[in-house]
Write an enzyme that holds these catalytic residues in place. Sequence first.
Site, PDB file in Angstrom:
ATOM      1  N   LYS A  33     -75.266 -38.994   4.127  1.00  8.24           N
ATOM      2  CA  LYS A  33     -74.902 -40.079   5.043  1.00  8.24           C
ATOM      3  C   LYS A  33     -74.600 -39.502   6.430  1.00  8.24           C
ATOM      4  O   LYS A  33     -74.421 -38.284   6.571  1.00  8.24           O
ATOM      5  CB  LYS A  33     -73.685 -40.836   4.498  1.00  8.24           C
ATOM      6  CG  LYS A  33     -72.417 -40.010   4.383  1.00  8.24           C
ATOM      7  CD  LYS A  33     -71.353 -40.774   3.594  1.00  8.24           C
ATOM      8  CE  LYS A  33     -70.085 -39.966   3.457  1.00  8.24           C
ATOM      9  NZ  LYS A  33     -69.122 -40.628   2.552  1.00  8.24           N
ATOM     10  N   TYR A  39     -58.428 -29.951  34.563  1.00  9.55           N
ATOM     11  CA  TYR A  39     -57.776 -31.242  34.775  1.00  9.55           C
ATOM     12  C   TYR A  39     -56.338 -31.212  34.267  1.00  9.55           C
ATOM     13  O   TYR A  39     -56.048 -30.664  33.201  1.00  9.55           O
ATOM     14  CB  TYR A  39     -58.529 -32.347  34.034  1.00  9.55           C
ATOM     15  CG  TYR A  39     -59.855 -32.699  34.662  1.00  9.55           C
ATOM     16  CD1 TYR A  39     -59.930 -33.163  35.972  1.00  9.55           C
ATOM     17  CD2 TYR A  39     -61.026 -32.573  33.932  1.00  9.55           C
ATOM     18  CE1 TYR A  39     -61.151 -33.484  36.541  1.00  9.55           C
ATOM     19  CE2 TYR A  39     -62.253 -32.900  34.492  1.00  9.55           C
ATOM     20  CZ  TYR A  39     -62.308 -33.357  35.804  1.00  9.55           C
ATOM     21  OH  TYR A  39     -63.523 -33.676  36.359  1.00  9.55           O
TER      22      TYR A  39
END
Length: 374
Positions: free
Chosen positions: A35, A263
């Site tokens: 999956k 950042y």
Amino acid sequence: MPRPILATVHPEALEHNLSQARLRAPDARVWAVVKANAYGHGIERVVPALRSTDGFAMIDLAEAERVRALDWRGPVLLLEGVFEPRDLELCSRLNIWHAVHCTEQIDWLAAHKTHAPHRVFLKLNSGMNRLGFRPDAFRAAWARLNALPQVEEISLMTHFSDADGPRGIAHQLAAFEAATEDLPGERSLCNSAAILRHAASPLRGVGASTLAADWVREGIALYGGAPDHPEHTAATWGLRPTMTLTTRIIGVQSLQPGDTVGYGSAFTADAPMRIGVAACGYADGYPRHAPTGTPVLVNGVRTRTIGRVSMDMVTVDLAPLDAAGVPAGMGSEVVLWGVSPTTGAELPVDEVARSAGTISYELLCAVAPRVPFM
Ligand SMILES: *Cc1c(COP(=O)(O)O)cnc(C)c1O
């Protein structure tokens, strides 16, 4: 030149990890769970590498079609069954087995016109409380399916919530045994954690056996993740990494004490140090939540990320390489997880996931479409 980031799948490691499941569940057949595009590895890369499995299991009918398109003639199973009645037509045409977890799915089957009756896996909700019939409704669901001409064979399945942890499986196993003991049919209970930790436990019922029973459903362990990390590691379970995410250093900075990185100035140097900027960010699927200290390999040497992960870049500490006299700079190889192609050093994806507060499953599935695969 394209960005240097690259994901590499290791087919021989997939095969090896499958063989480890067979050691633990020697009498069971294995559903290789593919999956989520084979846990992010790519169905087209994984299916050919796992030809020795007994079947492929997934969620999405489109992925089942892709497996059939790769000329896999063996069993294919939809773990959540069909999502609407017309999905059953494709199941008939492509000989796809499917779970049945609710009365609506039985209604759809009863109304379905087919020449070839279906093989179904009737799902018991033994305590996970996600999909499946509750124990008091299980027998009636079985009897209804058993009376349908559309159904050829009924197997019995359930799914464990705590096979990887301290609560364990005893309460769900007791519920499964009580609901199924005298019912015929093949049984499937184990996910990776149950295969590794509980496969040899006894299982009562028709054709009594072990918990591995007739079919195990192996996902993450095929892909080299330890389902119960950090209690166990992939290495202690004998599993090998099946995916390597590499990139290169595209910039170098020399920091002075007090300099900050990235950042939010989330990292401040307290001594002179060199850092490298690696071409991999959260837009590649690398977790933004990975804090300073997340492990990474540069030229095969284990070091750490520093500062915040940004969209296209992550910064790495070159001090351990400088201290060890390992040359590093522009163009140096960076391994985000997996195996260093040049040195063979390993960085388990479980360790990166743990540092980022998630699990290997999520990192493997999240590698972004812009990352080229080899
Ligand atoms: C995903 C899934 C598995 C595989 O789980 P792993 O923990 O990756 O081994 C097994 N069974 C079902 C029903 C699943 O949805």
